[in-house]
Design a protein around this motif. Structure first.
Motif, mmCIF file in Angstrom:
data_model
loop_
_atom_site.group_PDB
_atom_site.id
_atom_site.type_symbol
_atom_site.label_atom_id
_atom_site.label_comp_id
_atom_site.label_asym_id
_atom_site.label_seq_id
_atom_site.Cartn_x
_atom_site.Cartn_y
_atom_site.Cartn_z
ATOM 1 N N GLY A 77 0.812 -1.214 0.000
ATOM 2 C CA GLY A 77 0.000 0.000 0.000
ATOM 3 C C GLY A 77 0.841 1.258 0.000
ATOM 4 N N ALA A 78 1.944 1.241 0.742
ATOM 5 C CA ALA A 78 2.802 2.427 0.823
ATOM 6 C C ALA A 78 3.395 2.763 -0.537
ATOM 7 C CB ALA A 78 3.914 2.199 1.842
ATOM 8 N N PHE A 79 3.809 1.766 -1.293
ATOM 9 C CA PHE A 79 4.384 2.002 -2.614
ATOM 10 C C PHE A 79 3.332 2.577 -3.563
ATOM 11 C CE2 PHE A 79 8.230 -1.126 -2.665
ATOM 12 C CZ PHE A 79 8.797 -0.383 -1.627
ATOM 13 N N VAL A 80 2.108 2.053 -3.479
ATOM 14 C CA VAL A 80 1.036 2.553 -4.346
ATOM 15 C C VAL A 80 0.725 4.017 -4.024
ATOM 16 C CG1 VAL A 80 -1.419 2.344 -4.881
ATOM 17 C CG2 VAL A 80 0.003 0.304 -4.763
ATOM 18 N N ALA A 81 0.619 4.349 -2.734
ATOM 19 C CA ALA A 81 0.338 5.733 -2.342
ATOM 20 C C ALA A 81 1.482 6.660 -2.747
ATOM 21 C CB ALA A 81 0.102 5.811 -0.832
ATOM 22 N N ALA A 82 2.718 6.195 -2.538
ATOM 23 C CA ALA A 82 3.875 7.025 -2.871
ATOM 24 C C ALA A 82 3.975 7.270 -4.366
ATOM 25 C CB ALA A 82 5.152 6.352 -2.363
ATOM 26 N N ALA A 83 3.567 6.310 -5.179
ATOM 27 C CA ALA A 83 3.600 6.495 -6.631
ATOM 28 C C ALA A 83 2.426 7.341 -7.118
ATOM 29 C CB ALA A 83 3.590 5.134 -7.325
ATOM 30 N N SER A 84 1.288 7.255 -6.427
ATOM 31 C CA SER A 84 0.086 7.958 -6.882
ATOM 32 C C SER A 84 0.215 9.471 -6.766
ATOM 33 C CB SER A 84 -1.130 7.486 -6.068
ATOM 34 O OG SER A 84 -1.364 6.112 -6.262
ATOM 35 N N TRP A 85 0.884 9.950 -5.733
ATOM 36 C CA TRP A 85 0.954 11.404 -5.513
ATOM 37 C C TRP A 85 1.705 12.123 -6.634
ATOM 38 C CZ3 TRP A 85 -1.614 14.253 -1.936
ATOM 39 C CH2 TRP A 85 -1.259 15.602 -1.826
ATOM 40 N N PRO A 86 2.944 11.738 -6.992
ATOM 41 C CA PRO A 86 3.619 12.446 -8.091
ATOM 42 C C PRO A 86 2.917 12.266 -9.430
ATOM 43 C CG PRO A 86 4.891 10.540 -7.394
ATOM 44 C CD PRO A 86 3.814 10.727 -6.380
ATOM 45 N N LEU A 87 2.285 11.113 -9.644
ATOM 46 C CA LEU A 87 1.518 10.926 -10.869
ATOM 47 C C LEU A 87 0.337 11.897 -10.924
ATOM 48 C CD1 LEU A 87 1.529 7.024 -11.096
ATOM 49 C CD2 LEU A 87 2.639 8.605 -12.689
ATOM 50 N N ALA A 88 -0.293 12.135 -9.769
ATOM 51 C CA ALA A 88 -1.400 13.084 -9.715
ATOM 52 C C ALA A 88 -0.921 14.509 -9.968
ATOM 53 C CB ALA A 88 -2.111 12.992 -8.365
ATOM 54 N N LEU A 89 0.290 14.824 -9.560
ATOM 55 C CA LEU A 89 0.831 16.161 -9.826
ATOM 56 C C LEU A 89 0.873 16.449 -11.324
ATOM 57 C CD1 LEU A 89 3.781 16.314 -7.259
ATOM 58 C CD2 LEU A 89 1.651 17.623 -7.186
ATOM 59 N N TYR A 90 1.074 15.406 -12.123
ATOM 60 C CA TYR A 90 1.118 15.611 -13.575
ATOM 61 C C TYR A 90 -0.251 15.433 -14.213
ATOM 62 C CZ TYR A 90 2.326 15.088 -18.483
ATOM 63 O OH TYR A 90 2.374 15.238 -19.851
ATOM 64 N N PHE A 91 -0.882 14.280 -13.992
ATOM 65 C CA PHE A 91 -2.106 13.969 -14.713
ATOM 66 C C PHE A 91 -3.331 14.702 -14.165
ATOM 67 C CE2 PHE A 91 0.502 10.181 -15.696
ATOM 68 C CZ PHE A 91 0.442 10.256 -17.075
ATOM 69 N N THR A 92 -3.310 15.060 -12.868
ATOM 70 C CA THR A 92 -4.446 15.777 -12.286
ATOM 71 C C THR A 92 -4.206 17.283 -12.267
ATOM 72 O OG1 THR A 92 -4.992 13.881 -10.883
ATOM 73 C CG2 THR A 92 -5.911 15.997 -10.246
ATOM 74 N N ALA A 93 -3.122 17.716 -11.614
ATOM 75 C CA ALA A 93 -2.874 19.141 -11.458
ATOM 76 C C ALA A 93 -2.505 19.816 -12.775
ATOM 77 C CB ALA A 93 -1.768 19.371 -10.425
ATOM 78 N N ARG A 94 -1.732 19.125 -13.615
ATOM 79 C CA ARG A 94 -1.264 19.747 -14.848
ATOM 80 C C ARG A 94 -2.133 19.407 -16.052
ATOM 81 N NH1 ARG A 94 4.963 19.398 -17.221
ATOM 82 N NH2 ARG A 94 4.584 20.607 -19.133
ATOM 83 N N ARG A 95 -2.400 18.115 -16.267
ATOM 84 C CA ARG A 95 -3.158 17.705 -17.448
ATOM 85 C C ARG A 95 -4.668 17.755 -17.229
ATOM 86 N NH1 ARG A 95 -0.561 14.277 -21.013
ATOM 87 N NH2 ARG A 95 -2.544 14.384 -22.169
ATOM 88 N N ARG A 96 -5.121 17.736 -15.994
ATOM 89 C CA ARG A 96 -6.543 17.801 -15.655
ATOM 90 C C ARG A 96 -7.334 16.696 -16.367
ATOM 91 N NH1 ARG A 96 -8.073 22.245 -13.009
ATOM 92 N NH2 ARG A 96 -10.216 22.005 -13.729
ATOM 93 N N MET A 97 -6.819 15.497 -16.324
ATOM 94 C CA MET A 97 -7.482 14.355 -16.953
ATOM 95 C C MET A 97 -8.450 13.739 -15.949
ATOM 96 S SD MET A 97 -4.251 12.701 -19.019
ATOM 97 C CE MET A 97 -5.283 11.719 -20.116
ATOM 98 N N ALA A 98 -9.676 13.480 -16.398
ATOM 99 C CA ALA A 98 -10.750 13.130 -15.472
ATOM 100 C C ALA A 98 -10.604 11.724 -14.895
ATOM 101 C CB ALA A 98 -12.099 13.278 -16.177
ATOM 102 N N LEU A 99 -10.686 10.704 -15.735
ATOM 103 C CA LEU A 99 -10.648 9.326 -15.235
ATOM 104 C C LEU A 99 -9.329 8.993 -14.539
ATOM 105 C CD1 LEU A 99 -12.095 6.630 -14.952
ATOM 106 C CD2 LEU A 99 -11.275 6.015 -17.243
ATOM 107 N N PRO A 100 -8.174 9.363 -15.086
ATOM 108 C CA PRO A 100 -6.928 9.118 -14.344
ATOM 109 C C PRO A 100 -6.900 9.814 -12.990
ATOM 110 C CG PRO A 100 -6.434 9.553 -16.646
ATOM 111 C CD PRO A 100 -7.889 9.846 -16.459
#
Length: 342
Positions: A77-100
């Motif tokens: 679980g820790a690895f999944v959470a740690a990987a999800s945050w930086p991915l969200a910085l790109y795909f959510t905060a920058r790209r604003r992609m809905a499903l991802p």
């Protein structure tokens, strides 16, 4: 497809004027021959690239989780959470992609909760029932905190619903830890929690009755979370799936579904109807079978319910106008408007 929150964000960024945004909403409503609020918009896909990226994210996060899980359950679980945050910085905060963005929220909150649950399992492999209930509450509190942290940074609309669901789990877990016998009444507790989430959804909805901002998207996901918490306990307490149901129980299920329909029309949200659909299908199927139509019971059930739902969809506006018109003036003003666009 662009959601109401996208248009609102464009106005805030100065890309279009508020008058242009309102004109766009009026045009779409006129073209659809329905008020924009009745369409219950929410953004799930911005394009096929959302699906492409989501598949890649699922593969990546699954692999990361499995690698950590092989070391220790908590690290999965820790690895999944740690990987999800930086991915969200790109795909959510920058790209604003809905499903991802939705997937990354769920993976972050689930990863944090899984890390804590795995740590507890490793440290206390023979935990007793009461301590287990406290552990579930602790996991829920941490999950709710993770959802709040994610909301503060990324403001993904589904986040509030995830936090609300975690809060309900915490409350039920604490009650079961303090009063062990309360587990016999878990369905009423879940119903109370669902009603609380529904009330929160209505608070968000009433703050934006025209559904023109992100608040409407948040309310949508809250309604989607509350609906199964309300419908499932009610029908479970009625014993719908405890063997063959009698005619009286089946009729009660149908009456409840009609009441759910009236509530859905009043608040202009369809989630409650969808969540309780499987129960009304089973109830009507039992009624038709008891009447002697055994071989075609499933076909007749699908025909009746499908026709009813299509009729409800086609005449949603006039039916909603009748329901809302019967309410008091102060309450009508706190619900989405029912008038046709000019």
């Amino acid at each position: 497809m662009y959601s109401e929150s996208d248009i609102d964000g464009a106005v805030a960024a100065g890309a279009i004027s508020p008058d242009a945004a309102m004109a766009l909403r009026r045009y779409v409503a006129t073209a659809q021959a329905a008020p924009a609020v009745d369409e219950e918009h929410f953004r799930l896909l911005t394009g096929f690239n959302d699906i492409f990226v989501s598949i890649a994210l699922v593969l990546l996060l699954t692999a990361v989780g499995q690698i950590g899980f092989q070391i220790t359950h908590a690290l999965g679980g820790a690895f999944v959470a740690a990987a999800s945050w930086p991915l969200a910085l790109y795909f959510t905060a920058r790209r604003r992609m809905a499903l991802p963005s939705i997937l990354l929220l769920l993976s972050f909150v689930g990863g944090v909760a899984g890390a804590l649950a795995g740590g507890i399992e490793t440290a206390f492999p023979h935990i007793d029932e009461r301590a287990g209930a406290l552990a579930v509450s602790a996991v829920g509190i941490v999950a709710a905190g993770a959802a709040w942290l994610h909301w503060r940074r990324f403001m993904v609309p589904i986040t509030v619903a995830a936090g609300a669901a975690a809060t309900v789990a915490v409350a039920i877990g604490l009650l079961m830890a303090v009063i062990p016998d309360v587990k016999q009444g878990v369905w009423p507790l879940l119903l109370i929690g669902g009603l609380g989430v529904f009330a929160l959804a209505m608070r968000w909805d009433m703050s934006d009755v025209r559904r023109e901002t992100r608040r409407s998207d948040v309310a949508f996901w809250l309604h989607l979370a509350a609906a199964p918490m309300i419908a499932h306990p009610i029908f479970q307490m009625l014993g719908v799936f405890n063997g063959e149901i009698g005619g009286g129980t089946a009729a009660l299920v149908l009456i409840l579904y009609v009441l759910f329909g009236a509530l859905a029309l009043a608040v202009d949200r369809r989630a409650l109807l969808v969540s309780s659909l499987v129960y009304v299908l089973y109830a009507l199927y039992s009624l038709i079978r008891s009447a002697g139509a055994i071989e075609l019971g499933a076909a007749f059930t699908a025909l009746v319910i499908g026709s009813a739902l299509l009729t409800l969809s086609a005449f949603w506006q006039p039916m909603r106008r009748s329901i809302v018109g019967a309410l008091s003036q102060p309450l009508r003003l706190r619900l989405p408007p029912v008038q046709q666009p000019a």
